[in-house]
Structure formats: C-alpha cells, structure tokens
Enzyme design. Structure first.
Site, mmCIF file in Angstrom:
data_model
loop_
_atom_site.group_PDB
_atom_site.id
_atom_site.type_symbol
_atom_site.label_atom_id
_atom_site.label_comp_id
_atom_site.label_asym_id
_atom_site.label_seq_id
_atom_site.Cartn_x
_atom_site.Cartn_y
_atom_site.Cartn_z
ATOM 1 N N PHE A 41 0.690 -1.273 -0.016
ATOM 2 C CA PHE A 41 0.081 -0.050 -0.044
ATOM 3 C C PHE A 41 0.939 1.235 -0.134
ATOM 4 O O PHE A 41 1.832 1.406 0.509
ATOM 5 C CB PHE A 41 -0.830 0.019 1.499
ATOM 6 C CG PHE A 41 -2.204 -0.380 1.440
ATOM 7 C CD1 PHE A 41 -2.942 -0.693 0.129
ATOM 8 C CD2 PHE A 41 -2.874 -0.741 2.577
ATOM 9 C CE1 PHE A 41 -4.136 -1.234 -0.014
ATOM 10 C CE2 PHE A 41 -4.142 -1.256 2.500
ATOM 11 C CZ PHE A 41 -4.829 -1.363 1.222
ATOM 12 N N GLU A 42 0.359 2.215 -0.721
ATOM 13 C CA GLU A 42 0.735 3.801 -0.368
ATOM 14 C C GLU A 42 2.420 3.735 -0.934
ATOM 15 O O GLU A 42 3.228 4.167 -0.466
ATOM 16 C CB GLU A 42 0.782 4.106 0.987
ATOM 17 C CG GLU A 42 -0.427 4.015 1.757
ATOM 18 C CD GLU A 42 -1.499 5.215 1.299
ATOM 19 O OE1 GLU A 42 -1.278 5.936 0.217
ATOM 20 O OE2 GLU A 42 -2.559 5.121 1.857
ATOM 21 N N GLY A 43 2.711 2.733 -1.957
ATOM 22 C CA GLY A 43 4.136 2.896 -2.415
ATOM 23 C C GLY A 43 4.535 1.723 -1.705
ATOM 24 O O GLY A 43 4.658 1.645 -0.334
#
Length: 596
Positions: A405-407
C-alpha cells in the site's frame, strides 16, 4: 518564543541537526479531549466492529457502508475536517491518533482510511470553495463514501504512466473520461471517485471529482484477496463518463502532484494505523501466553516467549515515538505557514510535503513492525496460531498488504534517499558539509575526552555516531558513484535503512528523555529499557547496512579506512539486553497487555 524554537527543524534535517526533547511531542502528552476522541474510536471498534469481523470479511451486503454511517454519526470521519464543513477541525496529530486506534479494526480500518484520507483530502486541500462546500460536509458525515482511482493494470509504482484519457466535449461543458482503474478500495460502494486521467496528449495527469451518479461507470466483481477480505476492492471502468468541467480538481496537469502529496499523508497515517494494529495484536498474544499452560506453567514464564513480547514492544515504543514526533513537526510547520499568511489547505499540503522524507521512512518502519508483530504473534500461539479459528490468522493475513500500500517499501526506501539528495542539490539540506566533516574526522585521532556519566549521555553519543555512520556512507556513495547512484538500488536501500534507524532510534531517545523530565528517572525504568533494547537493534542494523554498502562501492585503502570508521561509529558499551527484555516482558505479562 517556544514556537519559533520548535520550528527550527526541517524535513530530513534529523541527520545533520540535533533535536532536543523540548521540541517534540510524545503520545503521553495527548490532552483530555484527544483522549476522549481516542476512547470513542476504541468503543466503536469494541461494540460495532470486533463482534462481527467474520461477517465483515464475508462482505455481507451493505455492512461496510452501514459501519461507515455509524462512524460518521460519531464524528470519526470528520476529525480533521474544518468545522465550517461539518468536522471537528482537529490538528494533524489528532488525526494520527484516530488512525492509530482505528488501525486495530482490520478491513474496517482500510475502508475508513481510504475514505478519510485519499478519498476526502484531495477535495479538502485542492478543491475550490464550491467543490469543498458541495462535497466535504457529505464526506465528513458519511452520507457519501469516497474512493481514489489512481492505479491501472500497467501503472502501479509508476503512477504517471496511466492510460486513462479525458477529452473535452464539443460543447465544452464536460470532460469525457475513458479508462480502467484497478485495486480501488471502497470501489463497490463509493459515491465519489477521485479519478486521475490525462487530457489529450498531456504529459501529466489531471484529477477529477467524479460522482457515481454521472453514469458511464461499470465494475468487475470484488477481488479475492489474501487479507483485508472485508475491504471492497474493485476494478472500475470509465466508459465515456461525462464529468462537468467544474469538477476538475485543481489545475490541468496538477494530478500527479496531488497524488504524490496525498500519498505522503497516506504514508504517515499508514504507519500510525500499523502500530495501532500491532498493539492490538500484541495484546492478544500476551493474553494467550498467560492462558496457555505447557510443562505445568503458563508459556509467559518462558524466556523464549518473553523475548518475543519485549522485542515487539521495543519496536512499537520507538516507531510510535517517531510517528507523533513527525506529526507534531507537520502541525508546527502548518501553524507557522498560516501565521505567515498562507491559505489553510495550501499550508497543510506544504507542511506534509516538508516532511515527506520522514513520511516515507515511517511507512516502511510502521508496516515492517506490524509484520514482525503478527509473525511472532502466530509463533506465540504455536499450533493454534495456524488455525483459521484463532485471531492470529486474520491479523497475519491483513498485515501483509501494508508493505505494498501507499508505495511499496522498496519504492519508499529509494524515495527516502532520493528526496534527501534532491534537497541537498537544491541547497535546502546541507548534507555534504557534515558528510565532509565526518570524512575529515576519520583521518584524525579519536577524542576520548572526559567521560560524561549523566543520564542519556551514553545514548546521545551512540546516536551522534550513528548519524556520522550514515553521513559517511551516503557522502562516499554520492562522490564515488555520482550519476550512476540512482541505478544502484541495493546501495540506496542500505543508506535508507541507516537513515531510518537513526530517525526512529532518535525518536525513542527523545520520547524517553521527555518522559523522564515529566515523571522522573525512577518512574521511567521500563522506558529506559525499551530505548536501550531498540538502540541495540539500530546499532546492529546500521553496522550491517553500512558494511554491505561499503563492500559494494568502495575498495582498497579507502574501503579499509571507512570500515574502521564504521566500526568506530557503531560502537556501544556492553548492555545486558537479555535482562532488559525480561524486565519489560514481566511488566507487560503482569498487565496482560501493552502498556506504553
């Protein structure tokens, strides 16, 4: 006077500047109102979420939207939304506290963070007055649910390579959006989509606020996932979806910047949520260790189990400190920018952008602390840990997504170093000055001086040396590899780990020092143990990462000299970490939960 003092530190400067404990905020300082908000979230999970986790995971029709409605009615969705749009208008660190507590909510935590973060914040921070007035109150109350459509089948980490297109209609009143998005959290029940598309042949993405009611939106069935099974994840197709021109968010081609800045916020909030989930998991593990009898006594009496409990606790104590330290830095910078006349939304973005390096570090450290916690949680449960009927099964599977997630954590490690070097090139961060000073120090005879025996003197010395180790390796890598450094991902990840250990260990040190100033040394014996346990891990981690990097790019005399320097900078006085762990574990086992 104090506020100016507090704001002297800029993002990334932790490596080259000393921070004092007076400059940071620690979780023990939350006031009564913030504690009440946290308790509301705890009570909500206990009464509405935890009793029906299986029903949530089976994606019972309408259940997640109903939970979001209930959370909205309690104000949980609007904590950081300004009062004029129906929220509580609380600061960034309060929203971090909500993420922390709600992080224990499994799939609900994912739906909540997607809605309040990447779903709501782009409009709050980038929307014009009309857009904010139209959408934010309904998002804050939960009447409308939000999703964020960035990822595509061929553009994940490389977000700007998306193929979704937007073209202006002949009458100039609508943008017609066509394309496919995937892994869209809340996709199945969202009323509002933040959609990223390229207009004509633009190089950069543009963002749009798309209502489901606009039509031209179809979806694939729910994805079958390893974990977070109760979170709605769909592929979303836009087939000539007509979006009024006034629903463009911000300016044309500003979408990529919006995506990056909103992800910064997502990263640090993810760390808070991961630590919240870790605390809940540790509680369950401690509880079980006290109940499970083997060889005539509870397994919590055995050193091998106590090792696990204390090791988890030291990681949570340290990352927790770093989360709220960075959160307060963001709040202080925001206050300073607003005082200087900057518009609130812009100031909020600028303040988070300033600490993007720390957000990237925390995303990695928080998600990896959670993975360590659930893995050892399964081990503490033994055979029962592998049973789908015991709680560790869900905890273990739900945790895994956080490193993606999120990079991904790899991308965030690379970003940590990339952002610091870019700031150095722009003259915003003086990394090379201190790195050169460390290189000169290697040539000199060590100054042993008078031994300082005051409390924290030894730890501060260790930390100052760890910073030197990171600066030495980073400075040498930049000089040696120059233009090819960006291709040397393993070396960059070594440097990122060194920086991360420095930041988190320093945060643990400052938290402990501040606690001692508030409560006295005797009352903080456990926190002193937790700090030293973590410091041992940081010293070892930095020594290993530094050695691997130096072996990879340095050679001959230069390599030998720097390896001697690395050994000098990663020295620590012997400390009986085994006894410290046993003491910490004993406290947690007596309390039957994580208490720090």
């Amino acid at each position: 006077m104090e506020t100016t003092e507090k704001n002297t530190i800029k993002g990334g400067e932790f490596l080259i500047k000393e921070t004092t404990y007076q400059d940071i905020f620690i979780p023990e300082e939350f006031d009564e109102e913030q504690q009440m908000i946290a308790q509301t979230c705890r009570d909500f999970l206990a009464s509405e979420v935890n009793p029906i986790l299986d029903r949530i995971d089976s994606q019972e029709e309408g259940l997640m939207p109903l939970l979001m409605d209930k959370a909205g009615a309690l104000g949980i969705l609007g904590v950081s939304v300004p009062e004029e749009y129906g929220g509580f208008g609380k600061n960034f660190n309060t929203s971090m506290l909500v993420a922390d507590v709600c992080g224990a909510g499994h799939s609900f935590a994912v739906a909540l963070s997607a809605h309040t973060g990447i779903g709501t914040l782009p409009i709050l921070y980038y929307g014009n007055e009309e857009q904010k007035a139209k959408y934010i109150p309904k998002l804050a109350s939960g009447e409308w649910k939000a999703a964020y459509c960035l990822t595509e089948p061929n553009s994940g980490s490389d977000a700007n390579s998306g193929k979704t297109k937007a073209k202006l209609s002949e009458d100039g009143k609508h943008y017609i959006i066509t394309g496919q998005k995937m892994w869209i959290t809340n996709g199945g029940f969202a009323d509002i989509f933040i959609v990223f598309a390229k207009i004509d042949d633009d190089k950069n993405l543009t963002a749009f606020i798309v209502e489901k009611a606009f039509g031209g939106i179809t979806m694939n069935p729910e994805e079958h996932k390893m974990g977070i099974k109760g979170s709605s994840t769909r592929q979303v197709f836009f087939n000539d979806c007509e979006v009024p021109v006034e629903n463009m968010l911000s300016e044309r081609e500003n979408g990529f910047k919006i995506a990056v800045n909103i992800l910064n916020i997502g990263r640090i909030k993810l760390s808070a949520a991961a630590i919240g989930a870790s605390k809940a998991t540790l509680n369950i593990a401690i509880n079980y260790s006290n109940e499970r009898i083997q060889f005539g006594r509870p397994i919590s009496k055995y050193g091998a189990i106590r090792f696990k409990i204390a090791e988890i606790a030291s990681k949570l104590y340290a990352v927790d400190a770093a989360n709220y330290r960075a959160g307060q830095n963001i709040d202080d910078t925001y206050d300073q920018l607003v005082a200087g006349g900057m518009e609130s939304g812009k100031a909020r973005l600028k303040s988070v952008e300033q600490f993007a390096v720390e957000c990237a570090i925390l995303k990695v450290w928080g998600s990896e602390a959670l993975d360590y916690t659930v893995d050892e949680g399964v081990q503490i449960y033994g055979g029962m840990g592998f049973s789908a009927d015991a709680p560790m099964d869900r905890a273990y599977r739900d945790a895994r997504i956080n490193r993606i997630f999120e990079g991904t954590n790899e991308i965030n490690r690379l970003l940590t170093v990339d952002m610091m070097l870019k700031r150095a090139m722009k003259g915003e961060l003086d990394l090379m000055g201190p790195a050169t000073a460390v290189a000169a120090e290697l040539m000199s005879i060590p100054d042993f001086g008078e031994e300082d025996t005051t409390l924290f003197a030894a730890e501060k010395k260790v930390l100052a040396n760890l910073k030197k180790a990171a600066l030495m390796v980073a400075g040498a890598a930049v000089q040696k590899l120059m233009m090819t450094l960006s291709k040397e991902q393993e070396i960059l990840m070594n440097i990122a780990d060194m920086a991360g250990y420095v930041y988190v260990a320093e945060s643990a040190l400052l938290r402990t020092e501040k606690l001692v100033s508030m409560r006295g040394e005797e009352a903080c014996a456990d926190q002193l143990d937790l700090l030293k346990i973590y410091l041992v891990e940081a010293v070892d981690g930095i020594a290993k990462a530094g050695k691997e990097a130096l072996w990879a790019f340095a050679e001959g005399d230069e390599q030998r000299m720097m390896l001697v320097g690395l050994r000098r900078f990663t020295k620590m006085e012997p400390f009986n970490v085994k006894d410290a762990r046993q003491r910490v574990a004993q406290k947690l086992i007596e309390a039957n939960k994580y208490i720090f």
